[in-house]
Structures are given as structure tokens and as C-alpha cells.
Design an enzyme around this catalytic site. Structure first.
Site, PDB file in Angstrom:
ATOM      1  N   GLY A  31       7.743 -86.238  49.512  1.00 11.47           N
ATOM      2  CA  GLY A  31       7.538 -87.687  49.485  1.00 11.47           C
ATOM      3  C   GLY A  31       6.658 -88.158  50.628  1.00 11.47           C
ATOM      4  O   GLY A  31       5.948 -87.367  51.247  1.00 11.47           O
ATOM      5  N   HIS A  37      -1.744 -85.575  48.893  1.00 13.77           N
ATOM      6  CA  HIS A  37      -0.876 -85.308  47.732  1.00 13.77           C
ATOM      7  C   HIS A  37      -1.571 -85.756  46.437  1.00 13.77           C
ATOM      8  O   HIS A  37      -1.518 -85.068  45.423  1.00 13.77           O
ATOM      9  CB  HIS A  37       0.430 -86.104  47.837  1.00 13.77           C
ATOM     10  N   GLU A 149      -3.699 -76.726  51.672  1.00 16.94           N
ATOM     11  CA  GLU A 149      -4.009 -75.687  52.671  1.00 16.94           C
ATOM     12  C   GLU A 149      -3.662 -76.113  54.092  1.00 16.94           C
ATOM     13  O   GLU A 149      -3.797 -75.323  55.013  1.00 16.94           O
ATOM     14  CB  GLU A 149      -5.500 -75.312  52.594  1.00 16.94           C
ATOM     15  N   LYS A 150      -3.216 -77.351  54.289  1.00 17.86           N
ATOM     16  CA  LYS A 150      -2.787 -77.716  55.652  1.00 17.86           C
ATOM     17  C   LYS A 150      -1.644 -76.791  56.061  1.00 17.86           C
ATOM     18  O   LYS A 150      -1.567 -76.329  57.187  1.00 17.86           O
ATOM     19  CB  LYS A 150      -2.356 -79.167  55.757  1.00 17.86           C
ATOM     20  N   ASP A 151      -0.745 -76.528  55.109  1.00 19.74           N
ATOM     21  CA  ASP A 151       0.333 -75.561  55.346  1.00 19.74           C
ATOM     22  C   ASP A 151      -0.131 -74.214  54.789  1.00 19.74           C
ATOM     23  O   ASP A 151       0.408 -73.718  53.800  1.00 19.74           O
ATOM     24  CB  ASP A 151       1.613 -76.032  54.662  1.00 19.74           C
ATOM     25  N   GLN A 154       2.426 -71.452  54.550  1.00 20.45           N
ATOM     26  CA  GLN A 154       3.340 -71.714  53.430  1.00 20.45           C
ATOM     27  C   GLN A 154       2.701 -71.282  52.106  1.00 20.45           C
ATOM     28  O   GLN A 154       3.336 -70.643  51.265  1.00 20.45           O
ATOM     29  CB  GLN A 154       3.687 -73.203  53.401  1.00 20.45           C
ATOM     30  N   MET A 185      -4.306 -85.104  57.021  1.00 21.97           N
ATOM     31  CA  MET A 185      -3.287 -86.010  56.483  1.00 21.97           C
ATOM     32  C   MET A 185      -1.944 -85.317  56.441  1.00 21.97           C
ATOM     33  O   MET A 185      -1.832 -84.154  56.060  1.00 21.97           O
ATOM     34  CB  MET A 185      -3.687 -86.478  55.093  1.00 21.97           C
ATOM     35  N   SER A 187       2.508 -86.479  56.160  1.00 20.77           N
ATOM     36  CA  SER A 187       3.518 -87.543  56.092  1.00 20.77           C
ATOM     37  C   SER A 187       4.010 -87.894  57.489  1.00 20.77           C
ATOM     38  O   SER A 187       4.405 -89.022  57.760  1.00 20.77           O
ATOM     39  CB  SER A 187       4.696 -87.085  55.239  1.00 20.77           C
TER      40      SER A 187
HETATM   41  O1  PAF Z   1       4.909 -78.720  51.823  1.00 19.34           O
HETATM   42  C1  PAF Z   1       5.938 -79.381  51.564  1.00 19.34           C
HETATM   43  O2  PAF Z   1       5.925 -80.614  51.453  1.00 19.34           O
HETATM   44  C2  PAF Z   1       7.258 -78.642  51.411  1.00 19.34           C
HETATM   45  O3  PAF Z   1       7.339 -77.571  52.281  1.00 19.34           O
HETATM   46  C3  PAF Z   1       7.547 -78.206  49.951  1.00 19.34           C
HETATM   47  C4  PAF Z   1       6.523 -77.201  49.463  1.00 19.34           C
HETATM   48  C5  PAF Z   1       7.551 -79.417  49.057  1.00 19.34           C
HETATM   49  C6  PAF Z   1       8.923 -77.550  49.876  1.00 19.34           C
HETATM   50  O4  PAF Z   1       9.933 -78.413  50.281  1.00 19.34           O
END
Ligand code: PAF
Length: 282
Positions: A31, A37, A149-151, A154, A185, A187
Site C-alpha cells: 500500500g 507502483h 528494481e528498487k528492491d 528482493q 520512490m 512509501s
Molecule cells: O516490496 C514490497 O512492497 C513487499 O516486500 C512485498 C513484495 C509486497 C511483500 O510484502
């Protein structure tokens, strides 16, 4: 836009769509949606019949309780934004709906990717991410799923999880979206005070200079230079800067011609932790 809070109801709805041979694109989020996003949603819309966005602030991926409690929650605005980009389905479950009474993570082996960078500084973070993303994939069974790609770590970890578990979903990475002044950007940017918000573009400026230096200097020299830049900065505290191989995410010692490298950074602006990264040219 259809809104579901109960996983079984979402599954039943999506099953009828799958029977009609519709493809599902999925964008998982926590969110506090921003343009980054929305760009993922746009990509998903272009390539799939139905786009599902989830909003779930996942407790098991937070190693810092305060960060979890203070994580921005803006569901009304998020819903408006999702409608404005013609998102088809929002999944907005409660913690209980996802975890029942047992709020804990599965333990994953991501072949070492989890021990680098964010994994070193955020205990259990990637087990939490792996747990929630796998759970959401099981509920939604998307054809494609989109991550920013910021994360970057991940993104690589999710790709690894999909490969190791042979999950039938294609993972798509999407470029970082930036504010006009270069700040990636996030959150969490809304939690920066005025002073820290004004200071934060220094992170990307330094990354760009580091990229230039990497053309002529060693990874060690560039890392020393970046560390010094932050030592001199009155408002930003460097947690880590590292130049790593894009695949293994291991910090590099020497440049090799057939490898791709990226610089990764985590910085505290007051209490707010910001991360960013940049692809390097050799
Ligand atoms: O990148 C995120 O916002 C979170 O790590 C994700 C992938 C939604 C998992 O909670």
C-alpha cells in the site's frame, strides 16, 4: 474494481476467469501507493487480461516494530488510485486472514542471496518476504508477477524461490521510478521530515558519481569514496554501500568482463531507512 478481503472468495472469482482462459497479472504491494507502483500495474495491464493488486503490510518481514507500526496506511487514497488506473481486483486481507493465529515465517534457503546486504541488516526479512509472496502466489496463481528494481535483492530472491519451487509464474522486474530530484520512490518517503527530504536526493547523486568513477577505478576505491562522502554529510548516515555481482549479489573484488555489476546502498535519514541501487557499466 472488485475488492476482496477473503482469500477463498478471491480464489473462486479468479477460477471462473481462468476457466475463460483469462491471464492474471499480479502486483503485490504494502500500500501507500505511488507512481512506481502504478507503473508496475500499467505493465501488468499491458500483458495480462486481469490485474490483481494486493495491499498487505506483512508483519513477518519487519525486523523493526516501530517501522511496522509507523508504516504509512492510506487505503482510501490507494483505492482511488487503483480505480484511476483501471485495476481489476484489489486483494486487501487482514493479518488474521493470511496468518490465522500463527504470525511467523517459513525458513527459506535462497542459495546465499539472503545473506547479503538487506539480509545482513534486517534479521529474518527475506524469510518474511518469501512467506508472504509464496502465500499470495498460492492464493492468486498468477501467470506473471511484477516487482520493482528498487528492491533488487528482493527481486532476485523471489526469482530464486520461483525457480527452486518450480512455481508456474513469470517474475518481471521493472525499473526504479524516481522523483524529479532523483530520490527513488518509496512509501517510506512520506515519513521524511522536510530537512531529511531535502537531503535525500544526495543518495542518488552519489550513486551516479560512483557509477562514473567505477569506469576508471576499482570497486574498493569507489566504496571508500562513497563512505567518505557520507561521513562528511551532516544529515545522512550510511548503513552500507557495496558493489556486487547482479546474480550472486556478492561484493566483488575484481572486475570480470562477462559479469554485470550493481551498486547498492542503504542510508538512514533520521529514523527513516532508505535503499537504492544503480546498474554499473564497466
Ligand atoms: O516490496 C514490497 O512492497 C513487499 O516486500 C512485498 C513484495 C509486497 C511483500 O510484502
Amino acid at each position: 474494481m472488485k475488492i476482496f478481503t477473503i482469500k477463498q472468495e478471491l480464489k473462486t472469482f479468479l477460477n471462473t476467469k481462468k476457466k475463460e482462459n483469462k491471464t492474471i497479472g499480479f502486483v503485490p504491494t504494502m500500500g501507500a501507493l505511488h507512481k512506481g507502483h502504478l507503473s508496475l500495474i500499467e505493465k501488468a495491464k499491458n500483458k495480462n487480461d486481469i490485474v490483481v493488486v494486493s495491499i498487505f503490510v506483512n508483519p513477518t518481514q519487519f525486523d523493526n516494530k516501530e517501522d511496522l507500526v509507523k508504516y504509512p496506511k492510506t487505503i482510501e487514497n490507494d483505492t482511488k488510485l487503483l480505480k484511476s488506473v483501471a485495476c481489476d481486483v484489489l486483494f486487501f486481507p487482514s493479518v488474521k486472514e493470511i496468518y490465522a493465529e500463527n504470525i511467523s515465517s517459513e525458513e527459506f534457503d535462497f542459495d546465499g542471496l539472503e545473506h547479503q546486504m538487506e539480509g545482513k541488516f534486517r534479521d529474518g526479512h527475506f524469510d518474511g518476504v518469501g512467506t508472504i509472496v509464496k502465500t499470495l502466489f498460492e492464493i492468486i496463481e498468477p501467470n506473471k508477477a511484477y516487482f520493482g528494481e528498487k528492491d533488487f535483492q528482493q527481486l532476485q530472491i523471489i526469482k530464486k524461490m520461483v525457480e527452486k519451487n518450480q512455481l508456474p509464474v513469470k517474475i518481471k522486474g521493472c525499473p526504479i521510478f524516481r522523483e524529479d530530484d532523483g530520490l527513488a520512490m518509496s512509501s517510506r518517503n512520506t515519513r521524511l521530515n522536510k530537512e531529511h527530504r531535502e537531503a535525500a536526493p544526495f543518495i542518488y547523486k552519489t550513486l551516479k558519481k560512483a557509477r562514473k568513477k567505477f569506469g576508471t577505478e576499482s570497486a574498493i576505491k569507489v566504496t571508500e569514496w562513497v563512505t567518505n562522502q557520507f561521513k562528511k554529510h551532516p544529515l545522512l548516515d550510511l548503513e552500507y554501500f557495496t558493489i556486487a555481482d547482479e546474480k550472486s549479489l556478492e561484493t566483488i573484488k575484481d572486475k570480470e568482463s562477462n559479469k554485470k555489476y550493481r551498486a547498492f546502498i542503504a542510508v538512514f535519514a533520521g529514523e527513516i531507512r532508505l535503499i537504492d541501487n544503480i546498474q554499473l557499466k564497466k
